[in-house]
Design a protein around this motif. Structure first.
Motif, PDB file in Angstrom:
ATOM      1  N   ALA A 133       0.764  -1.114   0.086  1.00  0.00           N
ATOM      2  CA  ALA A 133       0.039  -0.043   0.157  1.00  0.00           C
ATOM      3  C   ALA A 133       0.911   1.219  -0.036  1.00  0.00           C
ATOM      4  O   ALA A 133       0.381   2.221  -0.588  1.00  0.00           O
ATOM      5  CB  ALA A 133      -0.959   0.022   1.140  1.00  0.00           C
ATOM      6  N   VAL A 134       2.099   1.193   0.536  1.00  0.00           N
ATOM      7  CA  VAL A 134       2.988   2.328   0.714  1.00  0.00           C
ATOM      8  C   VAL A 134       3.420   2.361  -0.811  1.00  0.00           C
ATOM      9  O   VAL A 134       3.199   3.880  -1.311  1.00  0.00           O
ATOM     10  CB  VAL A 134       4.264   2.137   1.588  1.00  0.00           C
ATOM     11  N   VAL A 135       3.938   1.641  -1.540  1.00  0.00           N
ATOM     12  CA  VAL A 135       4.251   1.858  -2.739  1.00  0.00           C
ATOM     13  C   VAL A 135       3.252   2.294  -3.727  1.00  0.00           C
ATOM     14  O   VAL A 135       3.359   3.386  -4.691  1.00  0.00           O
ATOM     15  CB  VAL A 135       4.487   0.431  -3.539  1.00  0.00           C
ATOM     16  N   ASN A 136       1.815   1.825  -3.504  1.00  0.00           N
ATOM     17  CA  ASN A 136       0.586   2.283  -4.044  1.00  0.00           C
ATOM     18  C   ASN A 136       0.330   3.756  -3.983  1.00  0.00           C
ATOM     19  O   ASN A 136       0.180   4.474  -4.751  1.00  0.00           O
ATOM     20  CB  ASN A 136      -0.649   1.621  -3.829  1.00  0.00           C
ATOM     21  N   GLY A 137       0.873   4.167  -2.766  1.00  0.00           N
ATOM     22  CA  GLY A 137       0.590   5.531  -2.201  1.00  0.00           C
ATOM     23  C   GLY A 137       1.422   6.382  -3.069  1.00  0.00           C
ATOM     24  O   GLY A 137       1.228   7.398  -3.398  1.00  0.00           O
ATOM     25  N   VAL A 138       2.787   5.904  -3.081  1.00  0.00           N
ATOM     26  CA  VAL A 138       3.736   6.968  -3.963  1.00  0.00           C
ATOM     27  C   VAL A 138       3.344   6.927  -5.457  1.00  0.00           C
ATOM     28  O   VAL A 138       3.543   8.163  -5.793  1.00  0.00           O
ATOM     29  CB  VAL A 138       5.349   6.121  -3.842  1.00  0.00           C
ATOM     30  N   LEU A 181       2.293  -1.348 -10.542  1.00  0.00           N
ATOM     31  CA  LEU A 181       3.129  -2.098  -9.365  1.00  0.00           C
ATOM     32  C   LEU A 181       3.539  -3.609 -10.100  1.00  0.00           C
ATOM     33  O   LEU A 181       2.779  -4.191 -10.565  1.00  0.00           O
ATOM     34  CB  LEU A 181       2.104  -2.106  -8.322  1.00  0.00           C
ATOM     35  N   VAL A 182       4.539  -3.671  -9.345  1.00  0.00           N
ATOM     36  CA  VAL A 182       5.171  -5.342  -9.690  1.00  0.00           C
ATOM     37  C   VAL A 182       5.274  -5.902  -8.430  1.00  0.00           C
ATOM     38  O   VAL A 182       6.082  -5.172  -7.386  1.00  0.00           O
ATOM     39  CB  VAL A 182       6.504  -5.262 -10.169  1.00  0.00           C
ATOM     40  N   MET A 183       4.370  -6.854  -8.131  1.00  0.00           N
ATOM     41  CA  MET A 183       4.590  -7.616  -6.697  1.00  0.00           C
ATOM     42  C   MET A 183       5.323  -8.768  -6.896  1.00  0.00           C
ATOM     43  O   MET A 183       4.935  -9.788  -7.623  1.00  0.00           O
ATOM     44  CB  MET A 183       2.999  -7.824  -6.451  1.00  0.00           C
TER      45      MET A 183
END
Length: 344
Positions: A133-138, A181-183
């Motif tokens: 979620a932090v990466v999503n936020g960025v 995003l790459v998970m």
């Protein structure tokens, strides 16, 4: 000549040999540094946990080499190889583990929560899915600012983290928002000591992607070439605007959860199976088979890595620890918000 396109050289063609050798040398440096951390921990020089990436370096380094300046990377506790390949100075890790006041956390915090946010390397909050979620936020913030084009965010996770609500909520958000995003999931067979059979019932974690409309990719995490190719492709697709990508690597954690754990619960059959191969040794065998490196060169590279690690440790051991009586304990990024007493 076999060729491939890899992250930081996107748009230009790099030979597989050049990329493979560079990746191997980052893996080797990470392994030697991890071994030094383990030694310092056993000697009582490191307080807190020490978590090694042994067996996961091929997957991790593939992330770091697939990213470009301006991208975002949220590594976990076993991502030392990826951190180094993405640009983290070796001194950052050594300073954090040894509690140096010159480290990225100024010796204040637990030794695995370091990062360089301004350079896209996010400090870990938790390894249980929180960083997605932090990466999503960025990525969303950059979209709002009109700066998202061509940017990719990568978040690492273990297979145990896919059982948390944070994983499902954040993956769903990324899919709905079509974020780049790459998970990357390292299925290392054990969530601490809990085997995968007690974590999920699906045949493959890749199946979890379908429910969210996310593309999935599976890879042998012990094969450096395969990791470079699959992770690189997932990053490329995300960068091109094809939405979130899920990469699942099958491998085995070749050590305990931390140096305090003897991993006696690991099934011996797994250690003897293909999933239990040591990715560093597999890469060395491949380099010899392809005549890309001789045994003499491999020995020299290990010696160079050892010298670099010993030099970094010697430097940090001469540095001061924080002085609790003179330390300003205000949060580093919020000092300007601190209330100060009014003058009488």
């Amino acid at each position: 000549m076999v060729e491939m396109v890899v992250g930081k050289e996107q748009g230009t063609t790099a030979t597989l040999r050049e990329t493979y050798v560079r990746a191997y040398r980052w893996m080797l440096l990470a392994r030697v540094l991890d071994e030094k951390f383990a030694s310092l921990y056993r000697a009582g020089k490191i307080h807190g946990g020490v978590f090694l990436g042994k067996g996961q370096e091929a997957l991790s380094v593939s992330i770091g080499l697939s990213l470009q300046p301006g991208d975002v990377f949220a590594p976990l506790i076993r991502d030392l190889a990826g951190r180094l390949a993405f640009g983290e100075p070796i001194l950052d890790g050594v300073r954090n583990y040894l509690g140096s006041a010159k480290g990225p956390m100024r010796g204040r915090d637990g030794n695995v929560h370091r990062g360089r946010p301004r350079e896209g390397l996010l400090p870990m909050i938790s390894h249980l899915g929180s960083m997605i979620a932090v990466v999503n936020g960025v990525l969303l913030a950059r979209r709002f600012q009109g700066q998202l084009a061509g940017t990719v965010g990568v978040s690492s996770l273990g297979e145990g983290g896919t059982s948390t609500g944070a994983f499902h909520e954040a993956l769903n958000q990324a899919a709905v928002e079509k974020l780049p995003l790459v998970m990357v999931i390292a299925n290392n067979q054990y969530a601490y000591s809990t085997p995968s059979s007690r974590q999920f019932a699906c045949e493959s974690l890749s199946q979890k992607a379908a429910g969210y409309g996310v593309d999935s990719h599976a890879v042998d995490g012990t094969d450096l070439g395969a990791c470079l190719r699959v992770v690189g492709e997932a990053v490329r697709r995300a960068r091109e605007g094809r939405g979130p990508q899920l990469v699942v690597a099958k491998l085995l954690r070749l050590c305990g959860h931390g140096e305090h754990d003897d991993a006696s619960y690991v099934d011996p059959k797994l250690r003897q199976s293909p999933v239990g191969r040591d990715c560093l040794l597999v890469a060395e065998d491949f380099l010899r088979e392809q005549n890309w490196a001789s045994s003499t060169e491999l020995t020299a590279w290990r010696a160079e890595a050892g010298h670099e690690v010993e030099e970094a440790v010697a430097t940090v051991q001469r540095e001061p620890a924080p002085d609790p009586f003179h330390e300003d304990w205000c949060a580093l990024e919020s000092q300007h918000l601190r209330e100060t007493p009014k003058e009488q």
